[in-house]
Design an enzyme around this catalytic site. Structure first.
Site, PDB file in Angstrom:
ATOM      1  N   THR A 149     -12.257 -37.295  22.323  1.00  0.00           N
ATOM      2  CA  THR A 149     -11.931 -35.879  22.133  1.00  0.00           C
ATOM      3  C   THR A 149     -13.270 -35.165  22.227  1.00  0.00           C
ATOM      4  OG1 THR A 149     -12.194 -35.915  19.739  1.00  0.00           O
ATOM      5  CG2 THR A 149      -9.968 -36.372  20.563  1.00  0.00           C
ATOM      6  N   HIS A 150     -13.261 -33.981  22.803  1.00  0.00           N
ATOM      7  CA  HIS A 150     -14.508 -33.221  23.020  1.00  0.00           C
ATOM      8  C   HIS A 150     -15.542 -34.038  23.801  1.00  0.00           C
ATOM      9  CE1 HIS A 150     -12.974 -30.379  19.961  1.00  0.00           C
ATOM     10  NE2 HIS A 150     -12.591 -31.484  19.327  1.00  0.00           N
ATOM     11  N   SER A 271     -24.455 -42.018  51.427  1.00  0.00           N
ATOM     12  CA  SER A 271     -25.378 -40.910  51.663  1.00  0.00           C
ATOM     13  C   SER A 271     -26.052 -41.116  53.011  1.00  0.00           C
ATOM     14  CB  SER A 271     -26.419 -40.882  50.555  1.00  0.00           C
ATOM     15  OG  SER A 271     -27.567 -40.193  50.994  1.00  0.00           O
ATOM     16  N   ASN A 279     -20.439 -42.495  46.914  1.00  0.00           N
ATOM     17  CA  ASN A 279     -19.978 -41.239  46.311  1.00  0.00           C
ATOM     18  C   ASN A 279     -18.453 -41.179  46.245  1.00  0.00           C
ATOM     19  OD1 ASN A 279     -22.702 -40.354  46.306  1.00  0.00           O
ATOM     20  ND2 ASN A 279     -22.511 -39.733  48.448  1.00  0.00           N
ATOM     21  N   TYR A 311      13.811  -6.550  52.550  1.00  0.00           N
ATOM     22  CA  TYR A 311      12.796  -7.212  53.360  1.00  0.00           C
ATOM     23  C   TYR A 311      11.676  -6.250  53.723  1.00  0.00           C
ATOM     24  CZ  TYR A 311      10.441  -9.972  56.852  1.00  0.00           C
ATOM     25  OH  TYR A 311       9.483 -10.671  57.537  1.00  0.00           O
ATOM     26  N   GLN A 316       6.248 -12.000  55.254  1.00  0.00           N
ATOM     27  CA  GLN A 316       5.777 -12.933  56.276  1.00  0.00           C
ATOM     28  C   GLN A 316       4.405 -13.496  55.907  1.00  0.00           C
ATOM     29  OE1 GLN A 316       6.088 -11.780  60.554  1.00  0.00           O
ATOM     30  NE2 GLN A 316       3.882 -11.510  60.418  1.00  0.00           N
TER      31      GLN A 316
HETATM   32  N1  ARG Z   1       8.439 -13.087  61.337  1.00  0.00           N
HETATM   33  C1  ARG Z   1       9.053 -12.594  60.155  1.00  0.00           C
HETATM   34  C2  ARG Z   1       8.727 -13.461  58.941  1.00  0.00           C
HETATM   35  O1  ARG Z   1       8.164 -14.495  59.089  1.00  0.00           O
HETATM   36  C3  ARG Z   1      10.529 -12.475  60.285  1.00  0.00           C
HETATM   37  C4  ARG Z   1      10.874 -11.280  61.036  1.00  0.00           C
HETATM   38  C5  ARG Z   1      11.392 -10.191  60.246  1.00  0.00           C
HETATM   39  N2  ARG Z   1      10.920  -9.011  60.896  1.00  0.00           N
HETATM   40  C6  ARG Z   1      11.531  -7.865  60.827  1.00  0.00           C
HETATM   41  N3  ARG Z   1      11.005  -6.881  61.466  1.00  0.00           N
HETATM   42  N4  ARG Z   1      12.624  -7.667  60.127  1.00  0.00           N
HETATM   43  O2  ARG Z   1       9.033 -13.076  57.844  1.00  0.00           O
END
Ligand code: ARG
Length: 493
Positions: A149-150, A271, A279, A311, A316
């Site tokens: 411990t520690h 090395s 290593n 979305y 993405q």
């Molecule tokens: N390439 C996009 C992604 O990986 C999906 C496309 C959605 N694009 C859009 N304009 N609704 O999320």
């Protein structure tokens, strides 16, 4: 493919390269093809698309291997596949591929499908690591080692107890991944862009074709939510934290100062200038990757923060972090399993390190309570005083005890305590001190064998859950194929 829609001007090529995902869509390409296939079958079955059209699309999809490097200006893999279909079949036919679906439900589904596979591979790798840990427990389990411990010698434990602790930590990682899998394994398909669709798609059938356990019910939730990405990286990071702690111990224990183990040659390097060096570089890299995966986790949280529904293209930007984090975690787990499975322990060095380290002082104090009726705090004071005298005078602990126990105990408790030398040796011996441990889950070696058996059966059940998951996915693949064939056969040429 420049899908113009309402726009009149061509896109700016610099800008479109900037927001394109084509460079990192590779891992989801085959899933996007499967999704298109499953969706087209459901369109044909619902009578939304004529069989002949469906047949041509399905034949195209069964041969399609999109090459993201030859993207023909497509913004992402979804557009590239559609563009390839249009080039091959004409827009009158291929133009039906996207009826009742959007890139939004498609990308969420494809990412889930790829993630699913990576979680399975991670589960397998962790089980391999658990097997390597158990191998150490079985081979060197009874070796007595200092517990820390520690970073100070605290109490003796066994090597088996120490590595069983890691086994159990990785068991929780498996449990977490299995729970994560269930939340990943649901289908967004049919949510279309965000609101669902007026086209008759059978969401459950598509989900079955793709091996999902069910659908993400709410269409907005289906396209907006990426908490599963955060969760996957959080699970990855807890795995990496465990791995980094194990790696750090391997690095320390293989140093000259500890000398408890040697990393096998395959996991070390030399090395370029110092010929004597070996290593522990694999362990160092795992330790560093723990930081990289944390970076991915932080990145996805920062991208998601305050992002309005539904979305947004920001989503993405999560994907490369997800793959990078999971790649690092999988590679780290595989390498650690190999490294742990080939560690060479110096049991003698471990035993010698316990010499004169006072690590049985607690056992001694407990003995005084039990055999001489003093309170624990009084015993703590007596033993602490004896350790101080031994350290200050450089006199071995046993000698100090035989000389000073009686006067010191009289000073502290009013009554002298006398101990026979034989009793004292037994109490102070690291191995015997372990046998006095009686609480369940303690380092008493008598629990080792049962612990090994319990963990072996745990390991077996981990492996069979993964097998069951894999079988489920293969069954879905077969179901999809049967349905493709039944559409193709139903068409009169
Ligand atoms: N390439 C996009 C992604 O990986 C999906 C496309 C959605 N694009 C859009 N304009 N609704 O999320």
């Amino acid at each position: 493919m420049d899908i113009r829609g309402r726009r009149l001007k061509r896109f700016d090529s610099g800008a479109s390269r900037f927001y394109s995902s084509i460079g990192f869509d590779g891992p989801i390409a085959r899933h996007v093809i499967k999704i298109n296939t499953a969706h087209m079958i459901s369109l044909v079955k619902a009578g939304e698309v004529e069989r002949g059209v469906g047949e041509e699309c399905l034949r195209f999809l069964s041969k399609e291997t999109p090459r993201p490097r030859r993207a023909k200006g497509a913004e992402d893999i979804h557009q590239l596949i559609e563009q390839n279909a249009v080039d091959r079949l004409g827009v009158e036919i291929a133009g039906f591929l996207n009826l009742g679906k959007s890139r939004n439900d498609q990308v969420a589904s494809a990412v889930r499908m790829e993630l699913r596979e990576r979680v399975i591979r991670l589960l397998e790798a962790i089980a391999d690591l658990q097997a390597a840990l158990l191998k150490i427990v079985r081979k060197f389990g009874r070796a007595v080692i200092p517990g820390y411990t520690h970073m100070q010698h605290a109490m003796p434990v066994t090597l088996g107890h120490h590595f069983s602790a890691y086994f159990d930590a990785f068991q929780r990682e498996i449990d977490r991944l299995v729970q994560l899998y269930a939340r990943v394994n649901v289908s967004p398909m049919g949510a279309a862009a965000l609101a669902g669709t007026s086209v008759a798609v059978d969401r459950t059938a598509v989900s079955d074709f793709l091996g999902f356990a069910g659908i993400v019910e709410n269409s907005i939730d289906a396209v907006s939510s990426r908490d599963f990405v955060v969760e996957a990286l959080a699970c990855s990071e807890t795995i990496m934290l465990d791995l980094s702690r194990l790696s750090e111990e391997i690095i320390l224990w293989s140093s000259k100062e500890f000398g408890y183990l040697e990393v096998s040659d395959e996991y070390a390097n030399s090395s370029s200038i110092m010929p004597q060096k070996k290593n522990p570089v694999a362990a160092e890299t795992v330790r560093a990757k723990c930081g990289s995966v944390l970076g991915s986790l932080v990145a996805v949280c920062a991208i998601l923060k305050a992002l309005p529904y539904t979305y947004n293209l920001d989503l993405q930007e999560l994907t490369p972090h997800l793959w990078r984090g999971l790649d690092d975690t999988l590679a780290s787990t595989i390498v650690t399993a190999g490294m742990v499975g080939t560690l060479k322990f110096d049991v003698r060095a471990l035993r010698l390190s316990l010499k004169g380290d006072y690590s049985t002082a607690t056992a001694f104090a407990n003995y005084l309570v039990k055999a001489h009726g003093v309170s624990f705090r009084q015993a703590h004071a007596i033993v602490g005083g004896l350790v101080r005298m031994s350290v200050e005078t450089g006199t071995p602990f046993e000698l100090t005890i035989s000389k000073h126990l009686s006067p010191l105990s009289r000073e502290i408790t009013g009554k002298p305590i006398h101990l026979a030398q034989g009793v004292l040796n037994g109490v102070l011996d690291p191995a015997s001190s372990l046998h006095a441990l009686s609480s369940s889950g303690s380092a008493n070696p008598k629990f080792l064998q049962r612990g090994v058996e319990k963990r072996l059966s745990q390991l077996e059940s981990n492996r069979s859950s993964v097998r069951r998951i894999r079988e489920g996915l293969s069954r879905a693949d077969a179901l999809l194929l049967r349905n493709v064939n039944s559409v193709l056969k139903g068409v009169k040429k």
